[in-house]
Design a protein around this motif. Structure first.
Motif, short mmCIF file in Angstrom:
data_model
loop_
_atom_site.label_atom_id
_atom_site.label_comp_id
_atom_site.label_asym_id
_atom_site.label_seq_id
_atom_site.Cartn_x
_atom_site.Cartn_y
_atom_site.Cartn_z
N SER A 1 0.84 -1.20 0.00
CA SER A 1 0.00 0.00 0.00
C SER A 1 0.87 1.24 0.00
CB SER A 1 -0.90 0.01 1.23
OG SER A 1 -1.56 1.24 1.37
N SER A 2 0.39 2.27 -0.69
CA SER A 2 1.04 3.58 -0.64
C SER A 2 0.14 4.57 0.08
CB SER A 2 1.32 4.08 -2.06
OG SER A 2 0.13 4.08 -2.82
N ASP A 3 -0.90 4.05 0.72
CA ASP A 3 -1.86 4.89 1.43
C ASP A 3 -1.26 5.32 2.76
OD1 ASP A 3 -3.96 6.03 2.75
OD2 ASP A 3 -5.45 4.56 2.09
N LYS A 4 -1.13 6.62 2.95
CA LYS A 4 -0.50 7.13 4.16
C LYS A 4 -1.33 6.87 5.41
CE LYS A 4 3.20 8.52 2.25
NZ LYS A 4 4.44 7.77 2.49
N THR A 5 -2.62 6.43 5.24
CA THR A 5 -3.41 6.10 6.42
C THR A 5 -3.02 4.72 6.95
OG1 THR A 5 -5.16 5.09 5.09
CG2 THR A 5 -5.36 7.44 5.55
N ASP A 6 -2.30 3.97 6.15
CA ASP A 6 -1.80 2.68 6.63
C ASP A 6 -0.67 2.90 7.62
OD1 ASP A 6 -2.05 0.30 3.88
OD2 ASP A 6 -3.36 0.72 5.59
N SER A 7 -0.27 1.84 8.28
CA SER A 7 0.83 1.95 9.23
C SER A 7 2.12 2.29 8.50
CB SER A 7 1.00 0.63 9.99
OG SER A 7 1.49 -0.37 9.13
N GLU A 8 3.01 2.94 9.22
CA GLU A 8 4.28 3.35 8.61
C GLU A 8 5.07 2.13 8.13
OE1 GLU A 8 5.56 6.36 7.86
OE2 GLU A 8 3.56 7.08 8.36
N SER A 9 4.83 0.97 8.76
CA SER A 9 5.62 -0.22 8.40
C SER A 9 5.19 -0.84 7.08
CB SER A 9 5.52 -1.27 9.51
OG SER A 9 4.18 -1.73 9.62
N THR A 10 4.00 -0.44 6.58
CA THR A 10 3.53 -1.03 5.33
C THR A 10 3.38 -0.03 4.20
OG1 THR A 10 1.22 -0.78 5.98
CG2 THR A 10 2.29 -2.87 6.54
N SER A 11 3.38 1.28 4.48
CA SER A 11 3.23 2.27 3.43
C SER A 11 4.57 2.55 2.76
CB SER A 11 2.64 3.57 3.98
OG SER A 11 3.51 4.15 4.92
N VAL A 12 4.51 2.93 1.51
CA VAL A 12 5.72 3.16 0.72
C VAL A 12 5.66 4.53 0.06
CG1 VAL A 12 7.06 2.36 -1.27
CG2 VAL A 12 6.02 0.69 0.27
N SER A 13 6.71 5.31 0.23
CA SER A 13 6.79 6.62 -0.40
C SER A 13 7.10 6.45 -1.88
CB SER A 13 7.89 7.45 0.28
OG SER A 13 8.08 8.67 -0.39
N ARG A 14 6.48 7.29 -2.73
CA ARG A 14 6.67 7.20 -4.17
C ARG A 14 6.97 8.59 -4.73
NH1 ARG A 14 0.98 5.63 -5.68
NH2 ARG A 14 0.64 7.19 -4.05
N TRP A 15 7.53 8.64 -5.95
CA TRP A 15 7.86 9.93 -6.57
C TRP A 15 6.68 10.50 -7.35
CZ3 TRP A 15 10.04 5.24 -7.71
CH2 TRP A 15 9.75 4.69 -8.96
N HIS A 16 5.64 9.67 -7.61
CA HIS A 16 4.45 10.13 -8.33
C HIS A 16 3.29 9.23 -7.93
CE1 HIS A 16 1.74 11.05 -11.73
NE2 HIS A 16 2.44 12.16 -11.88
N ASN A 17 2.08 9.80 -7.94
CA ASN A 17 0.94 9.01 -7.46
C ASN A 17 0.56 7.86 -8.39
OD1 ASN A 17 -0.35 10.33 -9.54
ND2 ASN A 17 -1.56 11.68 -8.23
N GLU A 18 1.11 7.80 -9.59
CA GLU A 18 0.85 6.68 -10.50
C GLU A 18 1.75 5.48 -10.22
OE1 GLU A 18 1.53 8.47 -14.28
OE2 GLU A 18 -0.52 9.25 -14.48
N VAL A 19 2.73 5.64 -9.34
CA VAL A 19 3.74 4.61 -9.10
C VAL A 19 3.21 3.59 -8.09
CG1 VAL A 19 6.06 4.17 -8.20
CG2 VAL A 19 5.61 6.19 -9.63
N SER A 20 3.52 2.32 -8.32
CA SER A 20 3.17 1.26 -7.35
C SER A 20 4.44 0.50 -6.96
CB SER A 20 2.14 0.30 -7.95
OG SER A 20 2.55 -0.16 -9.22
N PHE A 21 4.40 -0.09 -5.76
CA PHE A 21 5.56 -0.82 -5.24
C PHE A 21 5.15 -2.23 -4.84
CE2 PHE A 21 8.20 -2.32 -1.70
CZ PHE A 21 9.45 -2.26 -2.29
N TYR A 22 6.07 -3.18 -5.08
CA TYR A 22 5.80 -4.59 -4.81
C TYR A 22 7.00 -5.22 -4.10
CZ TYR A 22 2.41 -3.78 -8.57
OH TYR A 22 1.41 -3.27 -9.36
#
Length: 735
Positions: free
Chosen positions: A411-432
């Motif tokens: 998840s890149s949702d900042k409402t998630d816990s800090e341990s599971t959220s991922v910072s991205r350079w653009h909102n179209e980006v996803s991380f796996y």
């Protein structure tokens, strides 16, 4: 949601800035230079490098490698942002640092005390023989790199070499800037009558480009808000961004429009391109190209080579220029018969549309008509069956079956816990995150797949962070990479719908990504794609494309965006039938580029711009079967060789395609989803990275040397030859 492992060492993109990255790069260079200074002082005080034992030397080498991690990271982030989010501030900082990085890189490559450490390791034959293979290979490659950096040159020539390296880095960056600026400077508002033939998705792309055009003109002051409000909605505008360009070139009935856009595309950054950058400077790459070739020739001469092509090939699988040229020309001979049949087919259909003189701006348009007629296949008809989320999930299912690995989106949702959220350079980006069958974390990757302003064109994989372990400081990092594309974005409330060509591109880049992520090597210099010969590095990527052509693979990646229905059997049959459509002409086109690249880099003296164009024309006369307009300035936008790492190496695509086809032929023999065969490919090719020569890795997997037979069969050339031979036999019998 699985917590993010600290071993991934992910970047907090929300809190990086160009100025902070600049400071980090400079600080990292200073720290590394301080280490080299201390090594120099130590060597001077001892008067002899021979006093350093092999064990001490290896400790110094590994310590220095670790110090350089900080530079690799900070510069890697800045370079990445310059490719995907380029703006004036990022570009300025990036370019300002290039001379400093070049000077540092040259100092490392010519640093005698550091060089002597590597020599001490190799000279102690007992010690060297006991090293793990990956470490030994990294040391051998480093020694070769020292030689290619001029370590043996006299001081004056070393300084000349350093100046050449610095100027080359700046020129290449400017070349790349000019292409990006020229591409994004072009907008062509269209009239209603020019839209005939365009598809629904194509019109949506043009309307989106129209919104970008309005924003640009308003921001520049060229139009007022009143002017904007007076424009029709939607406002259709053509641009040179690839999804828009291809939409027009493939479907627009207006031949004049296609020619206009073609002319704009093939003259980018040339004397025919009247655009300037924000400083008012011309975007023409002509002089830059000549300067780059001259500097590369000077570099080759300093290193004792006859030309730059020899420099390039000294680190590749191919032995010499003659071998590569022979390979390309022989392949051209094999492809020419098929290519002539391809062209005749296009010309026949062109006449049905009132075109008696088929031109390059007609090719994609007529090819689409042929597909619809001969194969009952339209890219637009099958596009709804390849929604990006389905393609991605199917791709992950395929590699799970092949290699026993699992992919989990974070998840890149900042409402998630800090341990599971991922910072991205653009909102179209996803991380796996990537896991093995036992749920052990292997690495992580980002997808950034859509075209947008400030992002360079094309598709690529960036091996940002390698697998690496340094026990002395209890440091471990897992591989992380960026996979980038310029696909058609989501429009009209629907997910991105891919053409099959875009599907192939995604599979291609993911093949590179797997090569980077599945490595078990922990010596960074030969982990993943690092240390792999350039003409073999495309093997895993081209290999991965095969599953996007297989019926069972296509079933996993396709379902209608609205109904969820699988790709119908008739469309599947048509898609598979069209695999080798225009294969001959496409192969000749790749050979044309490859041979041009090889010849301009093997020519002495170095060619100026006129000589570059003359060479390209000569190659076209030798290879191409379709006339190219005199104004075509393809070379001015050939970023692979003037701004990338493919100089005298563009042939690598065809060379690696031979390896890929032959490797896949084992799956054809044993089952394309055979997990045993998949395990063998993973262990022989993907896991070992550059820790052994590519030839060794291939032969370990295939059990023999590579053969061209599978490439000819996959390209359809053997079928053409067989048909031609059968016709000849039939004619003889009739006679």
């Amino acid at each position: 949601m699985t917590p993010i492992s600290p071993d991934l060492r992910l970047v907090d993109f929300a809190n990086v800035s160009p100025s902070a990255l600049q400071s980090q790069v400079i600080s990292a260079i200073d720290d590394a230079n301080a280490f080299l200074d201390e090594m120099t002082a130590h060597t001077d005080s001892n008067h002899s490098p021979a006093d350093v034992t092999a064990e001490q030397a290896l400790s110094d080498v590994m310590n220095f490698d670790h110090i350089n991690l900080a530079l690799d990271r900070s510069w890697g982030i800045l370079s990445h942002l310059n490719s995907v989010m380029s703006n004036d501030e990022i570009r300025h900082v990036h370019h300002e640092l290039l001379p400093k990085l070049s000077a540092y890189g040259t100092r490392v490559g010519q640093h005698q005390p550091l060089f002597s450490r590597y020599q001490a390791i190799v000279n102690d034959k007992t010690f060297f023989a006991a090293l793990e293979p990956a470490r030994a290979r990294a040391i051998e490659l480093a020694l070769r790199s020292f030689e290619m950096s001029g370590v043996a040159l006299p001081r004056a020539e070393q300084e000349q070499f350093a100046a050449i390296q610095s100027e080359l880095s700046t020129l290449s960056a400017t070349f790349s800037d000019n292409i990006l600026d020229a591409t994004q400077a072009y907008f062509l508002p269209l009239k209603q009558e020019q839209l005939t033939g365009l598809t629904e998705s194509g019109l949506a792309l043009l309307a989106d480009a129209g919104e970008q055009y309005k924003a640009r003109e308003l921001a520049s002051g060229a139009l007022t808000q009143a002017d904007i409000d007076a424009l029709p909605t939607p406002y259709y505008v053509a641009s040179l961004n690839i999804p828009v360009y291809l939409a027009v070139m493939t479907h627009a009935d207006d031949r004049s429009l296609r020619e206009t856009l073609y002319h704009a595309y093939v003259t980018r950054a040339s004397e025919f391109d009247g655009h300037t950058n924000k400083k008012g400077e011309s975007l023409n790459n002509a002089d830059i190209m000549g300067q780059i070739l001259q500097l590369r020739e000077q570099k080759a001469t300093l290193l004792g080579f006859d030309n730059y092509a020899e420099v390039s090939l000294s680190t590749k699988m191919a032995d010499n220029v003659a071998e590569v040229e022979t390979f390309l020309r022989n392949l051209a001979t094999q492809a020419t018969l098929a290519a002539k049949q391809d062209l005749a087919q296009l010309q026949k259909y062109a006449q049905d549309y009132g075109i008696d003189d088929l031109q390059p701006w007609d090719s994609a348009y007529i090819a689409e008509k042929v597909k619809q007629s001969e194969f009952s296949l339209s890219q637009e008809e099958i596009r709804p069956y390849f929604p990006l989320p389905k393609v991605i999930n199917g791709l992950f299912a395929i590699v799970e079956r092949l290699y026993g690995i699992k992919v989990q989106e974070q998840s890149s949702d900042k409402t998630d816990s800090e341990s599971t959220s991922v910072s991205r350079w653009h909102n179209e980006v996803s991380f796996y995150q990537l896991f093995d069958a036992d749920d052990n974390l292997l690495g992580g990757f980002y997808f950034d797949l859509f075209a947008r302003s400030g992002k360079r064109g094309g598709a690529w994989m960036s091996g940002f962070q390698s697998r690496y372990t340094y026990d002395e400081q209890d440091h471990q990092q897992l591989p992380v990479c960026f996979m980038l594309g310029n696909f058609t974005p989501a429009l009209d409330g629907k997910p991105s719908l891919l053409t099959h060509d875009e599907v192939l591109t995604l599979f291609h880049e993911f093949g590179h990504g797997l090569h980077h992520l599945l490595t078990q090597v922990t010596v960074g210099d030969v982990a993943g794609v690092n240390g792999v010969e350039w003409d073999a590095v495309e093997l895993p990527s081209q290999f991965m494309e095969n599953w996007a052509w297989d019926a069972e693979g296509i079933a996993l990646i396709s379902s209608h965006v609205e109904t969820g229905e699988p790709l119908p059997k008739d469309k599947l049959a048509a898609l598979l039938a069209v695999k080798n459509f225009q294969s001959g002409m496409q192969t000749l086109r790749q050979i044309e580029f490859s041979l041009f690249d090889l010849l301009i880099h093997s020519h002495t003296p170095a060619l100026d711009y006129d000589g570059i164009l003359a060479t390209l024309n000569t190659v076209r006369n030798d290879i191409a079967i379709m006339q190219t307009p005199d104004y075509n300035r393809f070379a001015n936008g050939f970023s692979h060789i003037f701004a990338g790492g493919y100089a005298a190496g563009y042939y690598s695509y065809k060379w690696a395609e031979l390896l890929s086809a032959d490797a896949f032929s084992r799956f054809e023999e044993e089952g394309i989803f055979n997990p045993v065969t998949g395990k063998a490919f993973r262990e022989s090719i993907l896991s070992v990275g550059g820790s052994f020569p590519a030839k060794t890795n291939f032969e370990n997997f295939r059990g023999r040397s590579a053969s061209i037979d599978a490439l000819l069969r996959h390209s359809g050339f053997s079928d053409v030859k067989n048909v031609d031979a059968a016709n000849a036999k039939s004619n003889r019998e009739v006679i």
